[in-house]
Design an enzyme around this catalytic site. Structure first.
Site, mmCIF file in Angstrom:
data_model
loop_
_atom_site.group_PDB
_atom_site.id
_atom_site.type_symbol
_atom_site.label_atom_id
_atom_site.label_comp_id
_atom_site.label_asym_id
_atom_site.label_seq_id
_atom_site.Cartn_x
_atom_site.Cartn_y
_atom_site.Cartn_z
ATOM 1 N N ASP A 191 -2.692 -17.657 5.089
ATOM 2 C CA ASP A 191 -3.757 -18.516 4.532
ATOM 3 C C ASP A 191 -4.297 -19.464 5.594
ATOM 4 O OD1 ASP A 191 -1.169 -19.440 4.362
ATOM 5 O OD2 ASP A 191 -1.401 -20.459 2.446
ATOM 6 N N LYS B 119 3.446 -14.196 5.639
ATOM 7 C CA LYS B 119 3.627 -15.240 4.623
ATOM 8 C C LYS B 119 5.150 -15.390 4.421
ATOM 9 C CE LYS B 119 1.855 -17.945 1.355
ATOM 10 N NZ LYS B 119 0.953 -19.084 1.573
ATOM 11 N N ASP C 2 -5.844 -5.413 6.032
ATOM 12 C CA ASP C 2 -7.024 -4.879 5.350
ATOM 13 C C ASP C 2 -8.022 -6.009 5.088
ATOM 14 O OD1 ASP C 2 -8.669 -3.119 4.105
ATOM 15 O OD2 ASP C 2 -7.442 -2.841 2.320
ATOM 16 N N TYR D 271 0.814 -1.214 0.000
ATOM 17 C CA TYR D 271 0.000 0.000 0.000
ATOM 18 C C TYR D 271 0.850 1.267 0.000
ATOM 19 C CZ TYR D 271 -4.226 -2.722 0.960
ATOM 20 O OH TYR D 271 -5.267 -3.591 0.867
#
Ligand code: NAD
Length: 354
Positions: free
Chosen positions: A224, A191, A248, A124
């Site tokens: 995930d 991740k 987000d 972002y």
């Protein structure tokens, strides 16, 4: 004590939910000196900008703001006012609690999670180049030389900066929040198995920071797996801290788990400035109808009360909101099983129940 607070009504449904929030906060007996500052559609028309300097100056001065949503015009030259405020004031922590409100329809019950989202960097950061731009071509060449990997010639390029500084301050924020609010555990979401240097740095820093907070449990989850776990065993989790993009997405997931945007509050917090706003947007199709649910911004007001140390008033407002929703008589259309009331009538009922 009188608290000076900047009140930004915003546009769309913003002015209505802001008025409702003001009604409830004023009814607590705590004294507020509201500094009303317009932004959004109104100031585009009158001043040629959706974010006049006076708005930021006012927040810098009062250090506290409650903000209604502001429309981001699609296809115009104006960027998101919401992002601009966060950047200008370095509001690095986006705090989004998700707690079940009995009476609000949801497939989950007893959800009590807090998302702490890094608010300033990651994908972002706004460093992006269109596929057909000269900059993307240069970036592709440069990156191919650095990495020894080829990048397709029709690729757009986006950059994901993750810094030690921003990772450290957000994870510290999460632990300080956990300690101050009697929470038992912080989970870092990442991740790092795939993005070894960016998310890897975030995870390393999170582990280092956690070592300074031995009174609070720490663990990490791959993003995930985190999504699946939240669907299956949400009760195992408490405070979740993560980089911008995952934050987000997961905060909307958690808002969905408590029944949606109408009841999901939020705050953007910096070193000495804090802006409280609902997660929802300006819902233009409902603007001016006295129809939408004011609870998300009222609960953001509860977060403001806690932030300034007015715990008793915060508890009273939260209890009153829960009471009115559970009773189901003075609630807006989205919560009603039968007849509904308007935005201001629901706020008045909450104020009367304090
Ligand atoms: P939105 O949240 O405004 O509305 C989506 C739908 O959610 C609405 O149509 C409505 O059905 C429901 N909803 C939202 N708030 C509600 C409430 N308080 N009570 C009852 N129902 C409610 O999302 P959008 O349509 O994607 O965005 C509209 C505008 O808001 C866009 O311009 C967007 O950029 C802006 N936006 C602003 C903020 C902010 O100011 N922080 C946040 C998100 C979106």
């Amino acid at each position: 004590m009188v608290y000076r607070v900047t009140l930004i009504p915003g546009d769309g449904i913003g002015p209505e939910v802001a008025q409702a929030t003001r009604t409830v906060l004023d009814a607590t007996g705590i004294e507020f000196d509201w500094v009303v500052q317009d932004a959004g559609d109104v100031t585009i028309a009158s001043q040629g900008t959706p974010l006049p300097d006076s708005v930021l100056d006012s927040i810098r001065e009062t250090k506290l703001a409650i903000k209604g949503p502001i429309t981001t015009p699609i296809g115009s030259g104006f960027r998101s006012v919401n992002v601009a405020i966060r950047k200008a004031l370095d509001l690095y922590a986006n705090l989004r609690p998700a707690r079940t409100v009995p009476g609000v329809k949801s497939i989950f019950d007893n959800i009590d999670l807090v998302i702490v989202r890094e608010n300033t960097e990651d994908l972002y950061a706004g460093i992006e180049f269109a596929a057909d731009s000269v900059e993307a071509a240069q970036a592709r060449d440069f990156l191919a030389t650095l990495s020894g990997k080829t990048i397709r010639a029709d690729s757009a390029i986006g950059v994901k900066p993750i810094s030690d500084t921003c990772s450290r301050r957000i994870v510290k924020f999460a632990f300080e929040y956990a300690r101050a609010n009697g929470r038992r555990k912080v989970t870092a979401v990442h991740k790092a198995n795939i993005m070894k240097f960016t998310d890897g740095l975030f995870l390393d820093v999170a582990r280092e920071v956690a070592a300074d907070y031995t009174d609070i449990e720490f663990e990490d989850r791959i993003v995930d797996n985190m999504c699946m776990q939240l669907m299956q065993k949400p009760e195992l989790y408490d405070v979740l801290v993560m980089p911008n993009l995952y934050g987000d997405i997961l905060s909307d997931l958690c808002a969905g788990m408590i029944g949606g945007l109408g009841v999901a509050p939020g705050a953007n917090i910096g070193t000495d400035v804090a802006v409280f706003e609902a997660i929802h947007g300006s819902a233009p199709k409902y603007a001016g109808q006295d129809k939408v649910n004011p609870v998300a911004l009222i609960l953001s007001g509860v977060m403001l009360l806690r932030h300034i140390g007015e715990q008793d008033a915060a508890e009273r407002v939260e209890k009153a909101v829960r009471h009115i929703i559970a009773a189901g008589k003075h609630v807006t259309y989205d919560l009603a099983k039968g007849d509904s009331v308007g935005t201001q009538a629901m706020a008045a009922a909450i104020a009367a129940a304090l």
